[in-house]
Every structure is written in structure tokens, then in C-alpha cells.
Design an enzyme around this catalytic site. Structure first.
Site, mmCIF file in Angstrom:
data_model
loop_
_atom_site.group_PDB
_atom_site.id
_atom_site.type_symbol
_atom_site.label_atom_id
_atom_site.label_comp_id
_atom_site.label_asym_id
_atom_site.label_seq_id
_atom_site.Cartn_x
_atom_site.Cartn_y
_atom_site.Cartn_z
ATOM 1 N N HIS A 229 52.907 76.219 35.461
ATOM 2 C CA HIS A 229 53.063 75.578 36.769
ATOM 3 C C HIS A 229 54.332 74.729 36.860
ATOM 4 O O HIS A 229 55.039 74.762 37.874
ATOM 5 C CB HIS A 229 51.833 74.717 37.056
ATOM 6 N N ASP B 47 49.869 80.133 34.427
ATOM 7 C CA ASP B 47 49.751 78.995 35.330
ATOM 8 C C ASP B 47 48.272 78.628 35.470
ATOM 9 O O ASP B 47 47.492 79.369 36.055
ATOM 10 C CB ASP B 47 50.340 79.361 36.694
ATOM 11 N N SER C 66 53.644 74.918 44.868
ATOM 12 C CA SER C 66 52.371 74.237 44.690
ATOM 13 C C SER C 66 51.887 73.617 45.999
ATOM 14 O O SER C 66 51.640 74.324 46.968
ATOM 15 C CB SER C 66 52.509 73.199 43.572
#
Length: 359
Positions: free
Chosen positions: A332, A301, A127
Site C-alpha cells: 500500500h 497490498d 487509497s
């Protein structure tokens, strides 16, 4: 947590060029290839060990023969120091993921290489950990040569305009957050883990799906996959995330989604002229990110949606693999906490690193 799992652990302090004191946690394996693992938004190095010896990525990498270094961005639980400011000063919180990229990542890469005696390292990011690397490698392209290979899980650099519902919520909260920051002088975003833990154990109904959602507000924002919730680990996860950041970091992510452009913080026309000598903020030259890149992505995600990950892949010049996690509901947070994360992701990720590094 590292020592409780039976491993040696070291704590290192890394000073950035602009005075922040960052903590890195090391699982030492002297003389072996170095792997630097960087967390994402509102996380910390703890997310790579919290699942325990059999599942946590840090332990799997160490068992595979790597010298493992876990980074922490400025402003989180473990990186709240500065040579001049305290966390009570608004100046301390005057940063976004731009500074995480141009200052934190290069400082930690340099520190790891010097301390380990290695010429290059393997970079693993999730991320915001990928976002910051793209910033570092595009603005300071010499850092591409310090990375042997990189694995990017749920990369975030080229989102579609407006994004999914949680992104729109983040966008709306940007203006509320800006008001809170300016009117009340609150510049940190860090919901108390103790408060969250109390809410879970005392206030939330004992119903499986509701309890899991209530356990951590990140699931409400980043997506929920009931099939992969690790009930046994959830109490420990709640104690380590969210780990804090600046409100400006959230503002910058909101801008990323609303504009659909991977560029520096937008201060508005007049302030942009002062900071950048132009009306709009400059975009990051991602074509300069020449380090070998392995991308891992998930169908469900909502923060790094498939089409957005494809845009990121197409913008990068040296993507050597593009791997979909083999689970339709993987999301995620599952990249860190999924019940079957070893079989679905980590085993393949570690094998890829072993091959790339020649270990």
C-alpha cells in the site's frame, strides 16, 4: 520542496461549502491539461514531491506537460483552517471521509477547473483519495462529466468483511478511539512527526529491518516491503507522514471493514433514524461513478487486497484498465514511496494519462 527541486510553485486556498479552508499546491503549466492528484489517509500533498525530482509523481507529471495540482483533505498538515472553528474545537473534527468526498473533492475539482481554464481534468487518487472520489461521483454524479479520466491506485470501496490483521486492529482501536474522543475530548488523530523522528534517530536500534519499521508506524499498519524501502528518502518521508486526520475518519474506515459495505457513517439505530430516517446508513450508489477509470493494484497490498479491488472493479460501470503492479511484494505505501516506483508504476501511469488526455 517543490522550489528546492527547481520548479515554480503556487499555493491556493480552496473554501468548501461547509466552511473548511483547504490548501492546494500547484506546479503551474498554464494552458496545459490539468491533473489533480489526491493523497490518501494520513498523508498530504507532500507525498507526491518528497521523493525528489527524479522519482516524485508530481514532477514526472509536470515534465510530461501537465498543469499539476496537489490536493489536501481537511484536517491534515496543510488544511487546518475553517471560517468559524479552530482546530481546538471539536466541531472542526466532526468529519469522516464522507465529507472529504461530498465537500472537499468537488470544491477542489471546481477550483482547479476555474483557475486553469480547463473544461475537464484528470483525477489521480491513492487509497482514501479514491474512496473520496467514489463518494463524490456517486452522490454528485455531475462531477463525472468534469473528469476526463481517472487513475485509482489501491482503490478502497468494497473491502471483504473483517479484512486483514491490520484492519482488525483498526476495528478494535475504533472503540478505544471513541472512548478517548468522548472522555478526554481528543478528536484529532495526528502522531507528531517530530516525536516519530526523534524516536527513529535516538531510540530505535540500528538494525536495517527494525530501523525501517521503526522509522514510521504506518509501515506497521499498512505493510512492509523491505525490498522497496528507499533508505535515502526515509528521513524525509518521516517528516511529512503521518499528516493527520480526524478520529471519526478512522472510525468510518473501521466500519467499512467490519461491515463489508460501502456506506455512510453508522451512528447506531436511534441516531441513524435522526440523520438518515432509517435504521442503517445508506450505501453509496457506485453505479453512478461513470467517469473513465484506470485501476492499479498490488498483490501484497493488505489494505486494498486483490479480491477487494476486484469487487470494486466489478461495482464500477466504466473501468477501462485493471493493472497489477509487476512486483510480488509491492504494498500500500509503495504506491507513494517505493524505491523503484517509477519503473514499477509511475512511468506506465504517466504514459496512460498522456494517451487519455491527448497530450
Amino acid at each position: 520542496m517543490i522550489q528546492a527541486a527547481g520548479y515554480a510553485a503556487e499555493t491556493h486556498e480552496v473554501r468548501t461549502a461547509d466552511g473548511y479552508l483547504l490548501t492546494m499546491h500547484r506546479l503551474p503549466n498554464p494552458g496545459r491539461p490539468a491533473v489533480y492528484v489526491q493523497h490518501g489517509l494520513l498523508a498530504s500533498s507532500a507525498v507526491w514531491v518528497v521523493l525528489g525530482r527524479a522519482k516524485a509523481l508530481a514532477f514526472l507529471l509536470h515534465e510530461a506537460g501537465f498543469d499539476v495540482w496537489l490536493g489536501n483533505f481537511r484536517g491534515n498538515t496543510y488544511s487546518r483552517g475553517h471560517i468559524k472553528y479552530s482546530v481546538r474545537d471539536k466541531e472542526f473534527w466532526s468529519f469522516t471521509w464522507h465529507e472529504s468526498g461530498v465537500e472537499d473533492v468537488p470544491a477542489m475539482i471546481d477550483y482547479v477547473l476555474k483557475a486553469s481554464g480547463q473544461a475537464k481534468l484528470v483525477y489521480v487518487g491513492h487509497s482514501m483519495g479514491t474512496t473520496a472520489f467514489f463518494v463524490a461521483a456517486s452522490t454528485k454524479p455531475e462531477y463525472n462529466d468534469k473528469v476526463l479520466t481517472g487513475s485509482r491506485a489501491a482503490p478502497r470501496a468494497a473491502p471483504a468483511r473483517w479484512g486483514p490483521a491490520p484492519a482488525r486492529a483498526l476495528t478494535a482501536s475504533r472503540f478505544v478511539s471513541q472512548f478517548v474522543s468522548s472522555a478526554l475530548g481528543i478528536h484529532e488523530f495526528n502522531p507528531s512527526p517530530n516525536l516519530i523522528h526523534y524516536a527513529v534517530t535516538k531510540l530505535c536500534p540500528n538494525i536495517s529491518i527494525v530501523q525501517s519499521l521503526c522509522t514510521n508506524p504506518l509501515y506497521l499498519f499498512a505493510g512492509f516491503n523491505e525490498d522497496q524501502v528507499d533508505e535515502e528518502a526515509m528521513d524525509d518521508i518521516t517528516k511529512v507522514v503521518p499528516a493527520g486526520t480526524s478520529r471519526q475518519t478512522l472510525h468510518h474506515f473501521a466500519q467499512l471493514y467490519t461491515s463489508g459495505k460501502f456506506r455512510q457513517l453508522d451512528y447506531g439505530f436511534l441516531r441513524n433514524l435522526l440523520f438518515y430516517r432509517r435504521f442503517s446508513p445508506p450505501e453509496y450508489p457506485v453505479f453512478r461513478v461513470t467517469a473513465r477509470t484506470h485501476i492499479y493494484w498490488a498483490e501484497s497490498d493488505i489494505l486494498a487486497a486483490p479480491k477487494d479491488v476486484e469487487r470494486t472493479r466489478d461495482a464500477l460501470p466504466n473501468v477501462v484498465s485493471f493493472t497489477r503492479v509487476r512486483h510480488d511484494s509491492f504494498n500500500h505505501l509503495d504506491f507513494m514511496f517505493a524505491k523503484d516506483v517509477v519503473d514499477l508504476l509511475y512511468a506506465e501511469l504517466v504514459d496512460s494519462i498522456v494517451v487519455s488526455s491527448g497530450t
